[in-house]
Design an enzyme around this catalytic site. Structure first.
Site, PDB file in Angstrom:
ATOM      1  N   ARG A 127      30.150  -2.671  17.562  1.00 26.52           N
ATOM      2  CA  ARG A 127      28.977  -3.999  17.191  1.00 26.52           C
ATOM      3  C   ARG A 127      27.673  -3.426  18.013  1.00 26.52           C
ATOM      4  O   ARG A 127      26.961  -4.263  18.292  1.00 26.52           O
ATOM      5  CB  ARG A 127      29.488  -5.271  17.700  1.00 26.52           C
ATOM      6  CG  ARG A 127      30.679  -5.675  17.170  1.00 26.52           C
ATOM      7  CD  ARG A 127      30.594  -7.147  17.080  1.00 26.52           C
ATOM      8  NE  ARG A 127      31.909  -7.983  16.324  1.00 26.52           N
ATOM      9  CZ  ARG A 127      33.024  -7.959  17.019  1.00 26.52           C
ATOM     10  NH1 ARG A 127      33.046  -7.923  18.097  1.00 26.52           N
ATOM     11  NH2 ARG A 127      34.009  -8.423  16.189  1.00 26.52           N
ATOM     12  N   LYS A 149      14.496   1.611  11.599  1.00 25.59           N
ATOM     13  CA  LYS A 149      15.152   1.429  10.232  1.00 25.59           C
ATOM     14  C   LYS A 149      16.101   2.293  10.263  1.00 25.59           C
ATOM     15  O   LYS A 149      15.855   3.565  10.424  1.00 25.59           O
ATOM     16  CB  LYS A 149      14.280   1.682   9.057  1.00 25.59           C
ATOM     17  CG  LYS A 149      13.084   0.412   9.211  1.00 25.59           C
ATOM     18  CD  LYS A 149      12.516   0.593   7.473  1.00 25.59           C
ATOM     19  CE  LYS A 149      11.573  -0.682   7.483  1.00 25.59           C
ATOM     20  NZ  LYS A 149      10.823  -0.811   6.316  1.00 25.59           N
ATOM     21  N   GLU A 191       4.190  11.774   4.574  1.00 22.01           N
ATOM     22  CA  GLU A 191       4.140  10.807   5.143  1.00 22.01           C
ATOM     23  C   GLU A 191       2.827  10.770   6.180  1.00 22.01           C
ATOM     24  O   GLU A 191       2.637   9.733   6.633  1.00 22.01           O
ATOM     25  CB  GLU A 191       5.574  10.626   6.122  1.00 22.01           C
ATOM     26  CG  GLU A 191       6.401  10.813   5.125  1.00 22.01           C
ATOM     27  CD  GLU A 191       6.994   9.013   4.648  1.00 22.01           C
ATOM     28  OE1 GLU A 191       6.204   8.206   4.829  1.00 22.01           O
ATOM     29  OE2 GLU A 191       8.099   9.099   4.100  1.00 22.01           O
ATOM     30  N   LYS A 233       2.318   4.021  13.679  1.00 19.49           N
ATOM     31  CA  LYS A 233       3.540   3.333  13.222  1.00 19.49           C
ATOM     32  C   LYS A 233       3.810   2.582  14.313  1.00 19.49           C
ATOM     33  O   LYS A 233       4.187   1.436  14.192  1.00 19.49           O
ATOM     34  CB  LYS A 233       4.478   4.417  12.991  1.00 19.49           C
ATOM     35  CG  LYS A 233       5.905   3.545  12.765  1.00 19.49           C
ATOM     36  CD  LYS A 233       6.739   4.522  11.682  1.00 19.49           C
ATOM     37  CE  LYS A 233       7.921   3.625  11.235  1.00 19.49           C
ATOM     38  NZ  LYS A 233       8.715   4.293  10.195  1.00 19.49           N
ATOM     39  N   GLU A 243       9.503  -6.346   9.435  1.00 17.12           N
ATOM     40  CA  GLU A 243       9.049  -6.177   8.121  1.00 17.12           C
ATOM     41  C   GLU A 243       8.807  -7.501   7.415  1.00 17.12           C
ATOM     42  O   GLU A 243       9.165  -7.588   6.299  1.00 17.12           O
ATOM     43  CB  GLU A 243       9.447  -5.214   7.299  1.00 17.12           C
ATOM     44  CG  GLU A 243       8.812  -4.722   6.052  1.00 17.12           C
ATOM     45  CD  GLU A 243       9.385  -3.606   5.270  1.00 17.12           C
ATOM     46  OE1 GLU A 243       9.504  -2.650   5.750  1.00 17.12           O
ATOM     47  OE2 GLU A 243       9.631  -3.857   4.035  1.00 17.12           O
ATOM     48  N   ARG A 247       4.222  -4.400   8.433  1.00 10.76           N
ATOM     49  CA  ARG A 247       5.156  -3.355   8.231  1.00 10.76           C
ATOM     50  C   ARG A 247       5.217  -2.696   6.818  1.00 10.76           C
ATOM     51  O   ARG A 247       5.422  -1.784   6.646  1.00 10.76           O
ATOM     52  CB  ARG A 247       6.337  -3.634   8.946  1.00 10.76           C
ATOM     53  CG  ARG A 247       7.146  -2.016   8.788  1.00 10.76           C
ATOM     54  CD  ARG A 247       8.317  -2.159   9.796  1.00 10.76           C
ATOM     55  NE  ARG A 247       9.029  -1.096  10.040  1.00 10.76           N
ATOM     56  CZ  ARG A 247       9.912  -0.660  10.648  1.00 10.76           C
ATOM     57  NH1 ARG A 247      10.409  -1.400  11.679  1.00 10.76           N
ATOM     58  NH2 ARG A 247      10.354   0.518  10.699  1.00 10.76           N
ATOM     59  N   ASN A 251       5.250   1.091   3.301  1.00 10.33           N
ATOM     60  CA  ASN A 251       6.191   1.556   1.966  1.00 10.33           C
ATOM     61  C   ASN A 251       4.974   2.064   1.149  1.00 10.33           C
ATOM     62  O   ASN A 251       5.673   1.912  -0.026  1.00 10.33           O
ATOM     63  CB  ASN A 251       6.723   0.251   1.591  1.00 10.33           C
ATOM     64  CG  ASN A 251       7.950   0.217   2.397  1.00 10.33           C
ATOM     65  OD1 ASN A 251       8.672   0.871   2.550  1.00 10.33           O
ATOM     66  ND2 ASN A 251       8.033  -1.053   3.068  1.00 10.33           N
ATOM     67  N   HIS A 254       6.463   3.958  -1.637  1.00 10.14           N
ATOM     68  CA  HIS A 254       7.929   4.181  -1.379  1.00 10.14           C
ATOM     69  C   HIS A 254       8.580   3.705  -2.691  1.00 10.14           C
ATOM     70  O   HIS A 254       9.923   3.961  -2.968  1.00 10.14           O
ATOM     71  CB  HIS A 254       8.609   3.627  -0.201  1.00 10.14           C
ATOM     72  CG  HIS A 254       7.949   4.629   0.994  1.00 10.14           C
ATOM     73  ND1 HIS A 254       6.718   4.988   1.403  1.00 10.14           N
ATOM     74  CD2 HIS A 254       9.069   5.214   1.887  1.00 10.14           C
ATOM     75  CE1 HIS A 254       7.088   5.952   2.410  1.00 10.14           C
ATOM     76  NE2 HIS A 254       8.151   5.903   2.621  1.00 10.14           N
ATOM     77  N   HIS A 258      10.850   5.717  -4.221  1.00  9.62           N
ATOM     78  CA  HIS A 258      12.606   5.803  -4.136  1.00  9.62           C
ATOM     79  C   HIS A 258      13.085   5.399  -5.680  1.00  9.62           C
ATOM     80  O   HIS A 258      14.365   5.999  -5.833  1.00  9.62           O
ATOM     81  CB  HIS A 258      12.932   4.153  -3.524  1.00  9.62           C
ATOM     82  CG  HIS A 258      12.643   4.347  -2.130  1.00  9.62           C
ATOM     83  ND1 HIS A 258      12.666   3.106  -1.238  1.00  9.62           N
ATOM     84  CD2 HIS A 258      12.476   5.263  -1.438  1.00  9.62           C
ATOM     85  CE1 HIS A 258      12.412   3.587   0.089  1.00  9.62           C
ATOM     86  NE2 HIS A 258      12.314   4.972  -0.058  1.00  9.62           N
ATOM     87  N   HIS A 272      12.534  13.539  -0.401  1.00  7.98           N
ATOM     88  CA  HIS A 272      12.108  12.262  -0.190  1.00  7.98           C
ATOM     89  C   HIS A 272      10.507  12.401   0.003  1.00  7.98           C
ATOM     90  O   HIS A 272       9.653  11.387  -0.641  1.00  7.98           O
ATOM     91  CB  HIS A 272      12.639  11.522   1.306  1.00  7.98           C
ATOM     92  CG  HIS A 272      12.122  10.193   1.676  1.00  7.98           C
ATOM     93  ND1 HIS A 272      12.104   9.149   0.883  1.00  7.98           N
ATOM     94  CD2 HIS A 272      11.348   9.950   2.686  1.00  7.98           C
ATOM     95  CE1 HIS A 272      11.317   8.030   1.381  1.00  7.98           C
ATOM     96  NE2 HIS A 272      11.088   8.469   2.474  1.00  7.98           N
TER      97      HIS A 272
HETATM   98  N1  GLY Z   1       9.338   4.166   6.833  1.00 14.80           N
HETATM   99  C1  GLY Z   1       8.868   2.738   6.603  1.00 14.80           C
HETATM  100  C2  GLY Z   1       9.098   2.004   7.799  1.00 14.80           C
HETATM  101  O1  GLY Z   1       9.534   2.392   8.912  1.00 14.80           O
HETATM  102  O2  GLY Z   1       8.744   0.900   8.052  1.00 14.80           O
END
Ligand code: GLY
Length: 379
Positions: A127, A149, A191, A233, A243, A247, A251, A254, A258, A272
């Site tokens: 957990r 993330k 990125e 970041k 997010e 945040r 993206n 993305h 994606h 990616h």
């Molecule tokens: N890669 C996008 C984020 O970490 O929010």
């Protein structure tokens, strides 16, 4: 500090869960010294992939041995396809075999795939165990190792099964980038460009001047770009960890990207970062088409991406995945930013001025993609 070491630090400010990002050279050789104060006992498990194990594991092992930290190693196959349920089961059961306790720290040593998978394993094992990120790719150093993330992919979409789980420390050793294949370096660079495109036009202009040096191995340029990216970041994550709002700007590119990654089956045909480059170009082109962004800004972004040998249009992709616009639009609807069946997209008013657009018009996006695919097939 070891001889010739450089070290700078950026803090991700999350109250009691705050953690430092160390950025510099020769940091693997002193990783034990950095980690020792936060370990509950001098034992860790390193999770890595075959390529990183060959190129960098000796350096990290030396760094841990210097501080009398014992370690076991789990080596996984390299590549995006490793972020799946089967590898998650394999990894979590190996961690149990190695006697990992809840208070122990697991080390994610590699690129985004290893960081995301290991972070997710740490989030669910007993957990929740602690983990530290030691990213060895540019993409992981500037993005995926920071912010908590963690996830695996499923055929329905990228990163759909995961958790927010912050690391206890990030150690970004710039020297590790020296053994990175040029294509991986360029993919990670997408990125970095993203931070300029989101909200920092002067940084974008700096990248236009310095991308060549950075990609060719200039350590100062690399350290500067990694630090600027981590600062950007860290500020966004500190303001909006889960997010709920801003945040989502991270993206940019993305949602389109994606969908292409899924269409390529997460294969090495499209990395990616390459998908993110294409996705940013499409987001800017679509913004220009909607009259939000000057066409000159979309062209400026695409020119810079192409100068770094990154795809800036569907025609730049290595092979036609035989997808159609409807399939891509359906894949985009798997995005985690879909709310009540409505797509949220990151679009732009200019380079350095991206914004979150709620309730994007999916039919219009599908038409846009259809035209782009047709143009690519004609070219
Ligand atoms: N890669 C996008 C984020 O970490 O929010």
């Amino acid at each position: 500090m070891t001889k010739n070491q450089t070290k700078q630090s950026v803090c991700v400010d999350l109250g009691a869960r705050s953690y430092p990002i160390q950025i510099g050279t020769q940091l693997l050789e002193s990783a034990g010294e950095a980690l020792a104060p936060i370990l509950t006992r001098p034992n860790v498990v390193i999770v890595t992939d075959e390529n990183v194990a060959k190129a960098q594991l000796t350096r990290l092992a030396t760094g841990l041995e210097r501080s009398n930290i014992e370690f076991e190693t789990v080596v996984l196959p390299a590549g995006e396809a490793t972020k799946n349920f089967a590898q998650l089961e394999f990894l979590t059961r190996r961690l149990i075999d190695h006697g990992v306790e809840r208070g122990d720290t697991i080390i994610a040593f590699g690129g985004g795939v290893i960081g995301d998978l290991t972070g997710f394993a740490a989030a669910i094992l007993r957990r929740g165990c602690r983990f530290a990120q030691i990213p060895t790719t540019l993409l992981a150093q500037v993005d995926s190792s920071v912010g908590g993330k963690t996830a695996i992919n499923v055929p329905e979409g990228k990163n759909l099964i995961g958790a927010f789980h912050q690391p206890v420390m990030v150690i970004a050793d710039i020297d590790a980038l020296d053994s990175l294949p040029a294509r991986e370096m360029r993919a990670g660079y997408a990125e970095v460009v993203k931070y300029g495109a989101i909200n920092d036009e002067p940084f974008f202009a700096w990248l236009e001047e310095n991308a060549g040096a950075l990609l060719q191995g200039n350590a100062d340029a690399r350290a500067y770009a990694v630090k600027k990216s981590c600062e950007a970041k860290a500020a966004i994550v500190a303001a909006d960890e889960r997010e709920a709002g801003e945040r989502a700007l991270l993206n940019l590119g993305h949602t389109f990207g994606h969908a292409f990654e899924a269409a390529y089956g997460y294969s090495s045909d499209l990395l990616h970062g390459e998908a993110v480059a294409l996705g940013m170009a499409l987001a800017f082109d679509y913004s220009a088409r909607k009259g939000m962004c000057p066409a000159a800004d979309a062209e400026r972004l695409k020119t810079h991406l192409r100068a770094a040998s990154l795809p800036a249009d569907i025609a730049d992709l290595p092979a036609d995945p035989k997808i159609d616009a409807a399939e891509l639009a359906a894949l985009m609807m798997q995005d985690k930013k879909v709310v009540g069946g409505k797509l949220t997209l990151i679009l732009a008013d200019a380079i350095g001025a991206s914004r979150i657009v709620k309730d994007a018009d999916l039919a219009d996006i599908e038409t846009f993609l259809k035209e782009k695919i047709a143009a690519a097939r004609r070219s």
